[in-house]
Write a protein that holds these residues in place. Structure first.
Motif, PDB file in Angstrom:
ATOM      1  N   LEU A  69       0.655  -0.999  -0.602  1.00 34.40           N
ATOM      2  CA  LEU A  69       0.446   0.221   0.375  1.00 34.40           C
ATOM      3  C   LEU A  69       0.388   1.254   0.041  1.00 34.40           C
ATOM      4  O   LEU A  69       0.123   2.291  -0.736  1.00 34.40           O
ATOM      5  CB  LEU A  69      -0.979   0.119   1.234  1.00 34.40           C
ATOM      6  CG  LEU A  69      -2.441  -1.385   1.079  1.00 34.40           C
ATOM      7  CD1 LEU A  69      -2.584  -0.413   2.351  1.00 34.40           C
ATOM      8  CD2 LEU A  69      -2.588  -0.542  -0.164  1.00 34.40           C
ATOM      9  N   GLU A  70       2.194   1.346   0.977  1.00 36.14           N
ATOM     10  CA  GLU A  70       2.532   2.732   0.386  1.00 36.14           C
ATOM     11  C   GLU A  70       3.690   2.121  -0.453  1.00 36.14           C
ATOM     12  O   GLU A  70       3.469   3.729  -1.408  1.00 36.14           O
ATOM     13  CB  GLU A  70       3.613   1.877   2.085  1.00 36.14           C
ATOM     14  CG  GLU A  70       3.346   1.948   3.604  1.00 36.14           C
ATOM     15  CD  GLU A  70       3.823   1.913   4.910  1.00 36.14           C
ATOM     16  OE1 GLU A  70       5.295   1.243   4.025  1.00 36.14           O
ATOM     17  OE2 GLU A  70       3.855   1.934   5.769  1.00 36.14           O
ATOM     18  N   HIS A  99      -6.878  -1.651   4.991  1.00 37.62           N
ATOM     19  CA  HIS A  99      -6.808  -0.768   3.550  1.00 37.62           C
ATOM     20  C   HIS A  99      -7.278   0.362   3.850  1.00 37.62           C
ATOM     21  O   HIS A  99      -7.230   1.661   3.965  1.00 37.62           O
ATOM     22  CB  HIS A  99      -7.604  -1.821   2.536  1.00 37.62           C
ATOM     23  CG  HIS A  99      -6.597  -0.758   0.768  1.00 37.62           C
ATOM     24  ND1 HIS A  99      -6.984  -1.445   0.019  1.00 37.62           N
ATOM     25  CD2 HIS A  99      -7.011   0.080   1.308  1.00 37.62           C
ATOM     26  CE1 HIS A  99      -6.074  -1.340  -1.526  1.00 37.62           C
ATOM     27  NE2 HIS A  99      -6.413   0.305  -0.448  1.00 37.62           N
ATOM     28  N   ARG A 147      -5.485   3.275   6.428  1.00 37.82           N
ATOM     29  CA  ARG A 147      -4.609   3.741   5.735  1.00 37.82           C
ATOM     30  C   ARG A 147      -5.119   4.406   4.743  1.00 37.82           C
ATOM     31  O   ARG A 147      -4.881   5.830   4.662  1.00 37.82           O
ATOM     32  CB  ARG A 147      -3.916   2.428   5.074  1.00 37.82           C
ATOM     33  CG  ARG A 147      -3.240   2.081   5.895  1.00 37.82           C
ATOM     34  CD  ARG A 147      -1.735   3.210   6.785  1.00 37.82           C
ATOM     35  NE  ARG A 147      -1.071   2.170   7.529  1.00 37.82           N
ATOM     36  CZ  ARG A 147      -0.375   2.801   8.355  1.00 37.82           C
ATOM     37  NH1 ARG A 147      -0.572   3.918   8.492  1.00 37.82           N
ATOM     38  NH2 ARG A 147       0.444   2.310   8.759  1.00 37.82           N
ATOM     39  N   HIS A 148      -6.199   4.535   4.426  1.00 42.55           N
ATOM     40  CA  HIS A 148      -6.563   5.024   3.161  1.00 42.55           C
ATOM     41  C   HIS A 148      -7.915   5.474   2.945  1.00 42.55           C
ATOM     42  O   HIS A 148      -9.179   5.070   2.364  1.00 42.55           O
ATOM     43  CB  HIS A 148      -6.807   4.139   1.877  1.00 42.55           C
ATOM     44  CG  HIS A 148      -5.073   4.236   1.580  1.00 42.55           C
ATOM     45  ND1 HIS A 148      -4.155   5.608   1.122  1.00 42.55           N
ATOM     46  CD2 HIS A 148      -4.618   3.167   1.205  1.00 42.55           C
ATOM     47  CE1 HIS A 148      -3.301   4.927   0.941  1.00 42.55           C
ATOM     48  NE2 HIS A 148      -3.250   3.435   1.036  1.00 42.55           N
ATOM     49  N   ASP A 171      -9.732   7.839   0.505  1.00 42.61           N
ATOM     50  CA  ASP A 171      -9.852   7.901  -0.791  1.00 42.61           C
ATOM     51  C   ASP A 171      -9.854   6.224  -0.613  1.00 42.61           C
ATOM     52  O   ASP A 171      -8.821   5.733  -1.808  1.00 42.61           O
ATOM     53  CB  ASP A 171      -8.364   8.366  -1.662  1.00 42.61           C
ATOM     54  CG  ASP A 171      -7.085   8.104  -1.099  1.00 42.61           C
ATOM     55  OD1 ASP A 171      -7.414   7.352  -0.085  1.00 42.61           O
ATOM     56  OD2 ASP A 171      -6.088   7.925  -1.668  1.00 42.61           O
ATOM     57  N   LEU A 172     -10.745   5.922   0.053  1.00 44.66           N
ATOM     58  CA  LEU A 172     -11.212   4.106  -0.354  1.00 44.66           C
ATOM     59  C   LEU A 172     -10.825   3.502  -1.489  1.00 44.66           C
ATOM     60  O   LEU A 172     -10.579   2.953  -1.868  1.00 44.66           O
ATOM     61  CB  LEU A 172     -11.398   3.735   0.253  1.00 44.66           C
ATOM     62  CG  LEU A 172     -11.763   2.435   1.072  1.00 44.66           C
ATOM     63  CD1 LEU A 172     -10.745   1.623   1.202  1.00 44.66           C
ATOM     64  CD2 LEU A 172     -13.048   1.998   1.927  1.00 44.66           C
ATOM     65  N   SER A 224      -8.022   3.838  -3.668  1.00 45.69           N
ATOM     66  CA  SER A 224      -7.092   2.908  -3.241  1.00 45.69           C
ATOM     67  C   SER A 224      -8.012   1.378  -4.215  1.00 45.69           C
ATOM     68  O   SER A 224      -6.828   0.570  -4.319  1.00 45.69           O
ATOM     69  CB  SER A 224      -6.580   3.243  -2.254  1.00 45.69           C
ATOM     70  OG  SER A 224      -5.479   2.283  -1.629  1.00 45.69           O
ATOM     71  N   GLU A 243      -7.002   0.528  -7.603  1.00 42.18           N
ATOM     72  CA  GLU A 243      -6.004   0.425  -7.859  1.00 42.18           C
ATOM     73  C   GLU A 243      -5.436  -1.315  -7.781  1.00 42.18           C
ATOM     74  O   GLU A 243      -4.177  -1.578  -7.957  1.00 42.18           O
ATOM     75  CB  GLU A 243      -5.115   1.547  -7.462  1.00 42.18           C
ATOM     76  CG  GLU A 243      -5.211   3.102  -7.715  1.00 42.18           C
ATOM     77  CD  GLU A 243      -4.883   4.084  -6.335  1.00 42.18           C
ATOM     78  OE1 GLU A 243      -3.341   3.396  -5.993  1.00 42.18           O
ATOM     79  OE2 GLU A 243      -4.555   4.991  -6.752  1.00 42.18           O
ATOM     80  N   ASN A 244      -5.587  -1.162  -6.428  1.00 42.58           N
ATOM     81  CA  ASN A 244      -5.246  -2.679  -6.181  1.00 42.58           C
ATOM     82  C   ASN A 244      -6.241  -4.232  -6.205  1.00 42.58           C
ATOM     83  O   ASN A 244      -6.565  -4.928  -5.221  1.00 42.58           O
ATOM     84  CB  ASN A 244      -5.981  -2.869  -4.581  1.00 42.58           C
ATOM     85  CG  ASN A 244      -4.318  -1.832  -3.768  1.00 42.58           C
ATOM     86  OD1 ASN A 244      -2.648  -1.799  -4.174  1.00 42.58           O
ATOM     87  ND2 ASN A 244      -4.092  -0.504  -3.868  1.00 42.58           N
TER      88      ASN A 244
END
Length: 176
Positions: free
Chosen positions: A107-108, A143, A146-147, A150-151, A154, A157-158
Motif C-alpha cells: 500500500l505504501e 486498507h 490507511r486510506h 480515498d478508499l 485505492s 488501484e489494488n
C-alpha cells in the motif's frame, strides 16, 4: 491430500534432518515463534509510524519492540511453541503476519509484483491452517484505516490483489 500440506512438509524436513529426535522439532518451533515476534514488531512499527519516511525513528519503534517482546514472552502462546503438534498455529501465524507486513508495504509503495507476494503469503497461510481465511478481511480493515479519504480509488488501484485473495478464498471454500 492432506489439508495442511505445509505443516506436513516441515515435519518431513525435520524428520529428514534429525529423525524422530525431538530437539530438532523444538528448535524449529522456537525459531518460528521468534520469527513471528519479529513480524509483530515490524507490523506494529509500520502501523504506528505516522509516515513511511519516519519509520525506524521515535516512539513507533519502541512500541513495536514492546509489542514483539510481549508476543514473544506471552504465556498464552507457550503451548503452540512447546507442542510439536501445534506447528500449524505457528506456521499460519507466520504467513498471516508476513502477509500483513507485505500488504502494508504494498500500500505504501506499490510495485509491479507486490500483490503476488501478498497472495503467496495468504495461500501459504491457508495451506498451514484454514483459519487464515480471515486474512482478506484483515487486509480490507487495514486498507480502510490507511486510506479512509480515498478508499474507492485505492481499492480500484489494488484490484489485482483483491481478485487474487478472492480466488484463493473461493478455492479454499470449494475444497472444504
Amino acid at each position: 491430500r492432506h489439508n495442511r500440506p505445509l505443516v506436513i512438509l516441515t515435519y518431513a524436513l525435520n524428520y529428514a534432518w534429525d529423525g524422530y529426535r525431538p530437539l530438532g522439532y523444538h528448535i524449529f518451533q522456537v525459531a518460528l515463534h521468534g520469527a513471528n515476534a519479529f513480524l509483530v514488531f515490524l507490523l506494529a512499527s509500520m502501523l504506528l509510524s505516522p509516515s513511511p519516511r519516519s519509520r525506524g525513528h521515535g516512539a513507533a519503534v519502541w512500541l513495536g519492540v514492546a509489542a514483539g517482546g510481549l508476543f514473544l514472552a506471552s504465556p498464552l502462546l507457550s503451548m503452540a511453541v512447546v507442542l510439536v503438534s501445534a506447528r500449524s498455529e505457528l506456521l499460519c501465524a507466520f504467513f498471516y503476519l508476513l502477509g500483513l507486513v507485505l500488504f502494508l508495504r504494498h500500500l505504501e509503495r506499490p510495485g509491479r509484483f507486490g500483490w503476488l507476494a501478498v497472495g503467496a503469503a495468504y495461500l501459504a497461510g491457508i495451506l498451514s491452517k484454514e483459519m487464515a481465511i480471515t486474512f482478506p478481511l484483515a487486509c480490507l480493515i487495514l486498507h480502510w484505516l490507511r486510506h479512509r479519504e480515498d478508499l474507492r480509488a485505492s481499492l480500484r488501484e489494488n484490484w489485482k490483489l483483491y481478485a487474487l485473495l478472492g480466488v484463493v478464498t473461493l478455492a479454499l471454500l470449494a475444497k472444504v
